[in-house]
Write a protein that holds these residues in place. Sequence first.
Motif, PDB file in Angstrom:
ATOM      1  N   ALA A   1       0.826  -1.202   0.000  1.00 21.17           N
ATOM      2  CA  ALA A   1       0.000   0.000   0.000  1.00 21.17           C
ATOM      3  C   ALA A   1       0.864   1.258   0.000  1.00 21.17           C
ATOM      4  CB  ALA A   1      -0.897  -0.018   1.227  1.00 21.17           C
ATOM      5  N   LYS A   2       2.170   1.084   0.116  1.00 20.54           N
ATOM      6  CA  LYS A   2       3.048   2.251   0.305  1.00 20.54           C
ATOM      7  C   LYS A   2       3.431   2.883  -1.036  1.00 20.54           C
ATOM      8  CE  LYS A   2       5.091   0.433   4.519  1.00 20.54           C
ATOM      9  NZ  LYS A   2       4.895  -1.015   4.496  1.00 20.54           N
ATOM     10  N   GLY A   3       3.891   4.142  -0.955  1.00 24.44           N
ATOM     11  CA  GLY A   3       4.505   4.775  -2.113  1.00 24.44           C
ATOM     12  C   GLY A   3       3.564   5.595  -2.964  1.00 24.44           C
ATOM     13  N   PHE A   4       2.401   5.901  -2.479  1.00 20.11           N
ATOM     14  CA  PHE A   4       1.433   6.642  -3.291  1.00 20.11           C
ATOM     15  C   PHE A   4       1.089   8.003  -2.673  1.00 20.11           C
ATOM     16  CE2 PHE A   4       0.444   2.185  -4.485  1.00 20.11           C
ATOM     17  CZ  PHE A   4       0.645   2.283  -5.859  1.00 20.11           C
ATOM     18  N   GLN A   5       2.006   8.543  -1.863  1.00 19.09           N
ATOM     19  CA  GLN A   5       1.667   9.732  -1.085  1.00 19.09           C
ATOM     20  C   GLN A   5       1.220  10.904  -1.962  1.00 19.09           C
ATOM     21  OE1 GLN A   5       0.989   9.253   1.900  1.00 19.09           O
ATOM     22  NE2 GLN A   5       0.302  11.382   2.074  1.00 19.09           N
ATOM     23  N   GLU A   6       1.969  11.128  -3.038  1.00 18.93           N
ATOM     24  CA  GLU A   6       1.681  12.298  -3.871  1.00 18.93           C
ATOM     25  C   GLU A   6       0.274  12.212  -4.495  1.00 18.93           C
ATOM     26  OE1 GLU A   6       4.448  12.834  -7.111  1.00 18.93           O
ATOM     27  OE2 GLU A   6       3.051  14.270  -8.019  1.00 18.93           O
ATOM     28  N   ILE A   7      -0.044  11.059  -5.069  1.00 18.91           N
ATOM     29  CA  ILE A   7      -1.352  10.946  -5.733  1.00 18.91           C
ATOM     30  C   ILE A   7      -2.478  10.888  -4.701  1.00 18.91           C
ATOM     31  CG2 ILE A   7      -1.288   8.404  -6.025  1.00 18.91           C
ATOM     32  CD1 ILE A   7      -2.814  10.977  -8.485  1.00 18.91           C
ATOM     33  N   ARG A   8      -2.179  10.283  -3.538  1.00 19.14           N
ATOM     34  CA  ARG A   8      -3.163  10.290  -2.448  1.00 19.14           C
ATOM     35  C   ARG A   8      -3.588  11.730  -2.122  1.00 19.14           C
ATOM     36  NH1 ARG A   8      -3.286   5.404   0.761  1.00 19.14           N
ATOM     37  NH2 ARG A   8      -1.264   4.550   0.247  1.00 19.14           N
ATOM     38  N   GLU A   9      -2.589  12.590  -1.961  1.00 21.80           N
ATOM     39  CA  GLU A   9      -2.884  13.991  -1.608  1.00 21.80           C
ATOM     40  C   GLU A   9      -3.679  14.672  -2.720  1.00 21.80           C
ATOM     41  OE1 GLU A   9       0.863  15.764  -0.510  1.00 21.80           O
ATOM     42  OE2 GLU A   9       1.023  14.384   1.201  1.00 21.80           O
ATOM     43  N   LYS A  10      -3.309  14.394  -3.946  1.00 22.62           N
ATOM     44  CA  LYS A  10      -4.025  14.999  -5.076  1.00 22.62           C
ATOM     45  C   LYS A  10      -5.481  14.538  -5.116  1.00 22.62           C
ATOM     46  CE  LYS A  10      -1.232  16.815  -8.507  1.00 22.62           C
ATOM     47  NZ  LYS A  10      -0.139  16.613  -9.393  1.00 22.62           N
ATOM     48  N   LEU A  11      -5.674  13.236  -4.896  1.00 24.07           N
ATOM     49  CA  LEU A  11      -7.037  12.685  -4.947  1.00 24.07           C
ATOM     50  C   LEU A  11      -7.901  13.247  -3.818  1.00 24.07           C
ATOM     51  CD1 LEU A  11      -6.204   8.956  -5.866  1.00 24.07           C
ATOM     52  CD2 LEU A  11      -7.316  10.660  -7.340  1.00 24.07           C
ATOM     53  N   GLN A  12      -7.266  13.437  -2.657  1.00 21.34           N
ATOM     54  CA  GLN A  12      -8.014  13.961  -1.498  1.00 21.34           C
ATOM     55  C   GLN A  12      -8.587  15.347  -1.779  1.00 21.34           C
ATOM     56  OE1 GLN A  12      -8.952  12.317   0.954  1.00 21.34           O
ATOM     57  NE2 GLN A  12      -7.386  11.040   1.941  1.00 21.34           N
ATOM     58  N   ALA A  13      -8.029  16.039  -2.768  1.00 25.16           N
ATOM     59  CA  ALA A  13      -8.527  17.381  -3.096  1.00 25.16           C
ATOM     60  C   ALA A  13      -9.887  17.328  -3.808  1.00 25.16           C
ATOM     61  CB  ALA A  13      -7.506  18.110  -3.968  1.00 25.16           C
ATOM     62  N   PHE A  14     -10.346  16.111  -4.133  1.00 35.26           N
ATOM     63  CA  PHE A  14     -11.657  15.962  -4.786  1.00 35.26           C
ATOM     64  C   PHE A  14     -12.556  15.119  -3.897  1.00 35.26           C
ATOM     65  CE2 PHE A  14      -8.372  16.521  -7.930  1.00 35.26           C
ATOM     66  CZ  PHE A  14      -8.825  17.674  -8.551  1.00 35.26           C
ATOM     67  N   PRO A  15     -13.126  15.755  -2.868  1.00 39.01           N
ATOM     68  CA  PRO A  15     -13.890  14.998  -1.875  1.00 39.01           C
ATOM     69  C   PRO A  15     -15.320  14.701  -2.340  1.00 39.01           C
ATOM     70  CG  PRO A  15     -13.827  17.305  -1.268  1.00 39.01           C
ATOM     71  CD  PRO A  15     -13.084  17.177  -2.576  1.00 39.01           C
ATOM     72  N   GLY A  16     -16.026  13.958  -1.479  1.00 40.49           N
ATOM     73  CA  GLY A  16     -17.425  13.623  -1.747  1.00 40.49           C
ATOM     74  C   GLY A  16     -17.638  12.137  -1.601  1.00 40.49           C
ATOM     75  N   GLY A  17     -18.780  11.772  -1.029  1.00 37.69           N
ATOM     76  CA  GLY A  17     -19.128  10.353  -0.893  1.00 37.69           C
ATOM     77  C   GLY A  17     -18.220   9.629   0.081  1.00 37.69           C
TER      78      GLY A  17
ATOM     79  N   PHE B   1     -16.887   7.516  -8.301  1.00 35.13           N
ATOM     80  CA  PHE B   1     -15.742   7.575  -7.384  1.00 35.13           C
ATOM     81  C   PHE B   1     -15.142   8.975  -7.369  1.00 35.13           C
ATOM     82  CE2 PHE B   1     -15.520   2.998  -7.158  1.00 35.13           C
ATOM     83  CZ  PHE B   1     -14.852   2.763  -5.972  1.00 35.13           C
ATOM     84  N   SER B   2     -15.348   9.700  -6.287  1.00 30.04           N
ATOM     85  CA  SER B   2     -14.598  10.946  -6.092  1.00 30.04           C
ATOM     86  C   SER B   2     -13.142  10.574  -5.789  1.00 30.04           C
ATOM     87  CB  SER B   2     -15.184  11.733  -4.918  1.00 30.04           C
ATOM     88  OG  SER B   2     -14.961  10.998  -3.720  1.00 30.04           O
ATOM     89  N   GLY B   3     -12.262  11.579  -5.747  1.00 27.85           N
ATOM     90  CA  GLY B   3     -10.859  11.303  -5.408  1.00 27.85           C
ATOM     91  C   GLY B   3     -10.722  10.715  -4.017  1.00 27.85           C
ATOM     92  N   SER B   4     -11.435  11.303  -3.050  1.00 28.32           N
ATOM     93  CA  SER B   4     -11.307  10.805  -1.666  1.00 28.32           C
ATOM     94  C   SER B   4     -11.860   9.383  -1.544  1.00 28.32           C
ATOM     95  CB  SER B   4     -12.014  11.749  -0.677  1.00 28.32           C
ATOM     96  OG  SER B   4     -13.389  11.831  -0.971  1.00 28.32           O
ATOM     97  N   MET B   5     -12.834   9.034  -2.377  1.00 26.49           N
ATOM     98  CA  MET B   5     -13.360   7.656  -2.335  1.00 26.49           C
ATOM     99  C   MET B   5     -12.322   6.655  -2.854  1.00 26.49           C
ATOM    100  SD  MET B   5     -17.252   8.403  -3.540  1.00 26.49           S
ATOM    101  CE  MET B   5     -17.822   6.744  -3.764  1.00 26.49           C
TER     102      MET B   5
END
Length: 332
Positions: A60-76, A101-105
């Motif tokens: 599950a490791k190594g995705f910090q950058e895209i995780r943060e980017k996806l979190q910027a699109f919340p909902g659901g 699927f929103s980014g945060s989802m």
Amino acid sequence: MVLSAARQHLLGGIRLGACGQHLLRGSRPGAWGQHLLRGSRPGAWGQHLLRGIGSVYTAAKGFQEIREKLQAFPGGSIDLVKQESGIAVLTVNNPARMNAFSGSMMVELEERVSQLEEWTEGKGLIIQGAAGTFCSGSDLNAVRAISNPQDGMKMCTFMQNALTRLLRLPLLSVALVEGNALGGGAELTTACDFRLMAPGSVIQFVHKHMGLVPGWGGAARLVRIVGGQNALKMLGGALKIDPEMGLQIGLADGVLEGSLAGSGTNALLEAEQWLGCYTAGPAPVIRAIKSVVVSGRELPLEVALRTERDVFGTVWGGPANLQALATKAKHK
Ligand SMILES: CCCC(=O)SCCNC(=O)CCNC(=O)[C@H](O)C(C)(C)COP(=O)(O)OP(=O)(O)OC[C@H]1O[C@@H](n2cnc3c(N)ncnc32)[C@H](O)[C@@H]1OP(=O)(O)O
């Protein structure tokens, strides 16, 4: 789509019913390639496979950058309920956008997969959408915002990781498809071991209409489920697959009874009953069954055989085995 004469034959008797009536369908492809696959936390028996092999699909490791980017699109949200029965229910919950699927989802989905990887008592998993429809793919608002190739590739790798680990969980998993499973939603259905479709439901890889191909691993899995010819037709024609066609091509494993479909919890109850046919029994045995099937469908034969032997070693002489021997079982 032209229907073959085999259709009627395929449709008879494959409605949901008693345990053991689910096995009538053929159309599984044969051996598809010997590509190496590294199990997702496969347990002690599979650890040797991972030694020295790095893979984006195992951790599950190594995705910090895209995780943060996806979190910027919340909902659901992605909701997980682990039940005493050993069957968990995962709900894709964003009904205002047809469970897109929103980014945060996407981030939450990966977190739920991690939680399920840690759930040692689990035997089964049902994935459903909220409010009577499955999932309309990725949220088009988020897609527009990260439409550059670099972010697209990162999102795609992140989702491939989550869905590959989802399919490899030592749980028998079912996608309970009501309403629409479109785009990424269709891809999500292929990350489950089984698909149950409600009357009126549709699985459609709409990617072509979006100028895309599947990127969450959906094409690779689809080929393994329905074979290359059917996958090519489904993707090339962006075909709407209804329950009957789903049964015919081996995409669907059962159709919900009409009287219960669309009635929310009843559909879920029906899916739980269906899955219960396969998850009845002690968790270590059910989990071992899934593990030998995962290695059989993903690993080269000799590696799969070694893995099977190792898994066998975990149940041979185990509590369930000893109890069965003590009761002098007859399998009539
Ligand atoms: C690698 C991943 C690739 C992908 O997944 S790309 C995305 C593929 N999915 C799509 O293109 C789905 C587009 N949506 C549709 O076709 C239809 O909305 C759908 C699902 C058939 C439902 O149709 P209807 O029942 O008529 O409902 P509707 O269109 O009024 O939708 C209700 C509200 O939901 C929204 N919605 C549906 N799918 C969405 C999506 N994927 N992303 C963002 N918003 C989405 C839709 O815009 C509408 O919102 P609003 O009420 O107008 O504010």
